[in-house]
Enzyme design. Structure first.
Site, PDB file in Angstrom:
ATOM      1  N   GLU A   2      -6.046   2.799   7.342  1.00  0.00           N
ATOM      2  CA  GLU A   2      -5.704   2.611   5.736  1.00  0.00           C
ATOM      3  C   GLU A   2      -6.349   3.874   4.890  1.00  0.00           C
ATOM      4  O   GLU A   2      -6.108   4.280   4.052  1.00  0.00           O
ATOM      5  CB  GLU A   2      -5.952   1.356   5.143  1.00  0.00           C
ATOM      6  CG  GLU A   2      -5.996   0.994   3.524  1.00  0.00           C
ATOM      7  CD  GLU A   2      -5.604  -0.245   3.325  1.00  0.00           C
ATOM      8  OE1 GLU A   2      -5.342  -1.237   3.951  1.00  0.00           O
ATOM      9  OE2 GLU A   2      -6.056  -0.453   1.970  1.00  0.00           O
ATOM     10  N   ARG A  40       0.737  -1.359  -0.006  1.00  0.00           N
ATOM     11  CA  ARG A  40      -0.057  -0.081  -0.148  1.00  0.00           C
ATOM     12  C   ARG A  40       0.931   1.323  -0.086  1.00  0.00           C
ATOM     13  O   ARG A  40       0.501   2.181   0.532  1.00  0.00           O
ATOM     14  CB  ARG A  40      -1.112   0.162   1.290  1.00  0.00           C
ATOM     15  CG  ARG A  40      -1.912  -1.179   1.202  1.00  0.00           C
ATOM     16  CD  ARG A  40      -2.696  -1.373   0.198  1.00  0.00           C
ATOM     17  NE  ARG A  40      -3.569  -2.694   0.471  1.00  0.00           N
ATOM     18  CZ  ARG A  40      -3.088  -3.692  -0.306  1.00  0.00           C
ATOM     19  NH1 ARG A  40      -2.155  -3.649  -1.237  1.00  0.00           N
ATOM     20  NH2 ARG A  40      -3.846  -4.731  -0.052  1.00  0.00           N
ATOM     21  N   SER A  54     -11.384  -1.912   3.691  1.00  0.00           N
ATOM     22  CA  SER A  54     -10.697  -1.988   4.903  1.00  0.00           C
ATOM     23  C   SER A  54     -10.236  -0.627   5.633  1.00  0.00           C
ATOM     24  O   SER A  54      -9.491   0.215   5.090  1.00  0.00           O
ATOM     25  CB  SER A  54      -9.449  -2.995   4.742  1.00  0.00           C
ATOM     26  OG  SER A  54      -9.631  -3.899   4.146  1.00  0.00           O
TER      27      SER A  54
HETATM   28  C1  FAD Z   1     -15.739  -2.235  -1.035  1.00  0.00           C
HETATM   29  C2  FAD Z   1     -14.225  -1.747  -1.176  1.00  0.00           C
HETATM   30  C3  FAD Z   1     -13.160  -2.938  -1.277  1.00  0.00           C
HETATM   31  C4  FAD Z   1     -11.891  -2.470  -1.290  1.00  0.00           C
HETATM   32  N1  FAD Z   1     -10.997  -3.478  -1.652  1.00  0.00           N
HETATM   33  C5  FAD Z   1      -9.875  -3.111  -1.573  1.00  0.00           C
HETATM   34  C6  FAD Z   1      -8.833  -4.052  -1.916  1.00  0.00           C
HETATM   35  O1  FAD Z   1      -8.982  -5.293  -1.978  1.00  0.00           O
HETATM   36  N2  FAD Z   1      -7.541  -4.064  -2.130  1.00  0.00           N
HETATM   37  C7  FAD Z   1      -7.087  -2.515  -1.998  1.00  0.00           C
HETATM   38  O2  FAD Z   1      -5.801  -2.299  -2.238  1.00  0.00           O
HETATM   39  N3  FAD Z   1      -7.987  -1.505  -1.682  1.00  0.00           N
HETATM   40  C8  FAD Z   1      -9.071  -1.790  -1.558  1.00  0.00           C
HETATM   41  N4  FAD Z   1     -10.052  -0.926  -1.319  1.00  0.00           N
HETATM   42  C9  FAD Z   1      -9.654   0.560  -1.215  1.00  0.00           C
HETATM   43  C10 FAD Z   1      -9.590   1.280  -2.373  1.00  0.00           C
HETATM   44  O3  FAD Z   1     -10.345   0.689  -3.491  1.00  0.00           O
HETATM   45  C11 FAD Z   1      -8.226   1.432  -2.957  1.00  0.00           C
HETATM   46  O4  FAD Z   1      -7.266   2.107  -2.027  1.00  0.00           O
HETATM   47  C12 FAD Z   1      -7.835   2.094  -4.161  1.00  0.00           C
HETATM   48  O5  FAD Z   1      -6.593   2.094  -4.747  1.00  0.00           O
HETATM   49  C13 FAD Z   1      -8.286   3.740  -4.364  1.00  0.00           C
HETATM   50  O6  FAD Z   1      -8.396   4.381  -5.795  1.00  0.00           O
HETATM   51  P1  FAD Z   1      -9.346   5.397  -5.830  1.00  0.00           P
HETATM   52  O7  FAD Z   1      -9.348   5.299  -7.513  1.00  0.00           O
HETATM   53  O8  FAD Z   1     -10.735   5.070  -5.365  1.00  0.00           O
HETATM   54  O9  FAD Z   1      -8.353   6.567  -5.219  1.00  0.00           O
HETATM   55  P2  FAD Z   1      -9.069   7.599  -4.162  1.00  0.00           P
HETATM   56  O10 FAD Z   1      -9.794   7.173  -2.969  1.00  0.00           O
HETATM   57  O11 FAD Z   1      -9.992   8.651  -5.146  1.00  0.00           O
HETATM   58  O12 FAD Z   1      -7.918   8.285  -3.630  1.00  0.00           O
HETATM   59  C14 FAD Z   1      -7.051   7.593  -3.172  1.00  0.00           C
HETATM   60  C15 FAD Z   1      -5.648   8.345  -2.936  1.00  0.00           C
HETATM   61  O13 FAD Z   1      -5.114   8.162  -4.184  1.00  0.00           O
HETATM   62  C16 FAD Z   1      -4.891   9.480  -4.860  1.00  0.00           C
HETATM   63  N5  FAD Z   1      -5.164   9.465  -6.098  1.00  0.00           N
HETATM   64  C17 FAD Z   1      -6.009   9.170  -6.896  1.00  0.00           C
HETATM   65  N6  FAD Z   1      -5.781   9.410  -8.221  1.00  0.00           N
HETATM   66  C18 FAD Z   1      -4.707   9.708  -8.371  1.00  0.00           C
HETATM   67  C19 FAD Z   1      -3.764   9.878  -9.287  1.00  0.00           C
HETATM   68  N7  FAD Z   1      -4.288   9.992 -10.756  1.00  0.00           N
HETATM   69  N8  FAD Z   1      -2.602  10.247  -9.299  1.00  0.00           N
HETATM   70  C20 FAD Z   1      -2.097  10.157  -8.140  1.00  0.00           C
HETATM   71  N9  FAD Z   1      -2.868  10.030  -7.004  1.00  0.00           N
HETATM   72  C21 FAD Z   1      -4.035   9.697  -6.998  1.00  0.00           C
HETATM   73  C22 FAD Z   1      -5.584  10.608  -3.987  1.00  0.00           C
HETATM   74  O14 FAD Z   1      -5.246  11.739  -3.891  1.00  0.00           O
HETATM   75  C23 FAD Z   1      -5.758  10.026  -2.586  1.00  0.00           C
HETATM   76  O15 FAD Z   1      -4.690  10.302  -1.879  1.00  0.00           O
HETATM   77  C24 FAD Z   1     -11.438  -1.080  -1.447  1.00  0.00           C
HETATM   78  C25 FAD Z   1     -12.654  -0.254  -1.007  1.00  0.00           C
HETATM   79  C26 FAD Z   1     -13.748  -0.498  -1.112  1.00  0.00           C
HETATM   80  C27 FAD Z   1     -14.842   0.753  -0.988  1.00  0.00           C
END
Ligand code: FAD
Length: 319
Positions: A312, A192, A242
């Site tokens: 997280e 992560r 999580s």
């Molecule tokens: C139901 C559910 C299940 C999940 N299961 C998992 C799992 O199995 N494994 C896991 O690792 N995570 C999981 N997650 C958490 C989440 O999906 C991850 O952390 C994911 O990587 C976040 O991506 P996002 O596009 O939604 O980012 P956001 O939530 O929009 O942003 C998260 C961070 O990334 C940054 N960011 C976003 N886009 C960019 C970009 N283009 N460039 C640079 N930085 C950027 C943002 O500024 C922020 O700091 C889960 C979440 C949910 C709701």
């Protein structure tokens, strides 16, 4: 300048010129852009329609010394009830093109990992199956090195194109940034974490390197991973996945369950009955509710087991 906004009309004009006026909105609630369905208004939300417009928007903010928050699918975010000051650059809606060439899949930063995996399956390319249920955009997945079922983004990522912020200047603003390409080996991706996170890089697009596979078998594997998620995770309720990182030698969900916190509530925020590692929005939760519950869980787990739980979920904005 608007009554509450810290953004001057001059900067708004420059943002409109950079991304198109129709792609700017003021005081849009972030609850519409987070999977938690929580979050107050952002001063300005910009939805750029091309990677070059993203660069123009980021340069505009850097030069004007306006804070920027890049949001993908908002699936790892708890946004404060008072919202976000400055500019939110929302990539999911207008920056999601995906193309396949040979064994490579190229995707813009706002494309959902799910859609990348579906495109890969259509092209009979294997490698994305364990990741496809993560509700991330490509940019968010690279930022966090998202992972599941012993696989992570770094396993299939070949390279990323990023915007690298310019040098800080004496007046607090920054010089223009530059666009560059990083190979995965140079991205310092770990559990992560990544260089994208550590150095505040903004992912514009990414290329995944996959292997030829059998389309039917790829879909069978995807269905299997999805079923496993549905069985274990409270996907029917808003959450940010999580809530806590996995503490070394333990599972956060088990510690929380053993602490007797299953179903524990603060306002509308609840420790999921189905999976104690998830805090869910059980209806009308505020960011303050979720924060209060996170702190209560941390205190109880520390008191009972001596283990520190580190969130997280990323808490951003004003609470
Ligand atoms: C139901 C559910 C299940 C999940 N299961 C998992 C799992 O199995 N494994 C896991 O690792 N995570 C999981 N997650 C958490 C989440 O999906 C991850 O952390 C994911 O990587 C976040 O991506 P996002 O596009 O939604 O980012 P956001 O939530 O929009 O942003 C998260 C961070 O990334 C940054 N960011 C976003 N886009 C960019 C970009 N283009 N460039 C640079 N930085 C950027 C943002 O500024 C922020 O700091 C889960 C979440 C949910 C709701």
């Amino acid at each position: 300048m608007h009554e509450y906004s810290q953004i001057s009309d001059e900067v708004l004009c420059a943002l409109g010129a950079a991304a198109g006026e129709d792609n700017l909105t003021l005081f849009e609630p972030m609850s519409a852009h987070t999977t938690f369905k929580i979050g107050g208004p952002a001063d300005v939300v910009v939805r750029p329609t091309s990677t070059s417009d993203v660069v123009k928007v980021l340069d505009t903010c850097a030069i004007a010394n306006v804070p920027v928050t890049v949001v993908g699918n908002g699936s790892d975010l708890l946004v404060g009830d008072r919202g976000i000051r400055g500019v939110v650059v929302l990539l999911r809606e207008n920056l999601s093109a995906i193309s396949c060439e040979g064994t490579r899949v190229h995707a813009e930063a706002g494309a959902l990992l799910r859609d990348v995996a579906l495109a890969a399956a259509d092209a009979e390319l294997t490698g994305m199956e364990p990741l496809w249920g993560i509700p991330a955009t490509v940019g968010g997945a690279c930022h966090m090195n998202a992972g599941a079922y012993d696989a992570c983004c770094a396993d299939v990522l070949e390279s990323v194109d990023v915007y690298e912020p310019g040098e800080p200047l004496a007046d607090g603003s920054r010089a223009r940034g530059m666009v560059r390409t990083y190979k995965t080996a140079d991205l310092k991706m770990g559990y992560r974490k990544s260089r994208v996170h550590d150095e505040g890089l903004i992912v514009l697009s990414a290329t995944f390197s996959l292997a030829p596979g059998n389309g039917r078998m790829i879909r069978v594997a995807m269905d299997d991973y999805q079923k496993r998620r549905e069985e274990k995770q409270p996907l029917e309720m808003p959450s940010a996945g999580s809530t806590f990182k996995r503490p070394e030698g333990y599972f956060a969900g088990k510690l929380i369950m053993d602490a007797g916190l299953r179903g524990c509530r603060v306002g509308g925020a609840q420790v999921s009955e189905k999976h104690c590692g998830f805090v869910v929005n059980a209806g009308g939760a505020t960011a303050a509710d979720v924060n209060g519950l996170i702190e209560h869980v941390q205190e109880e787990v520390k008191r009972q087991f001596g283990v520190d739980l580190e969130p997280e979920v990323q808490r951003i904005g004003e609470f």
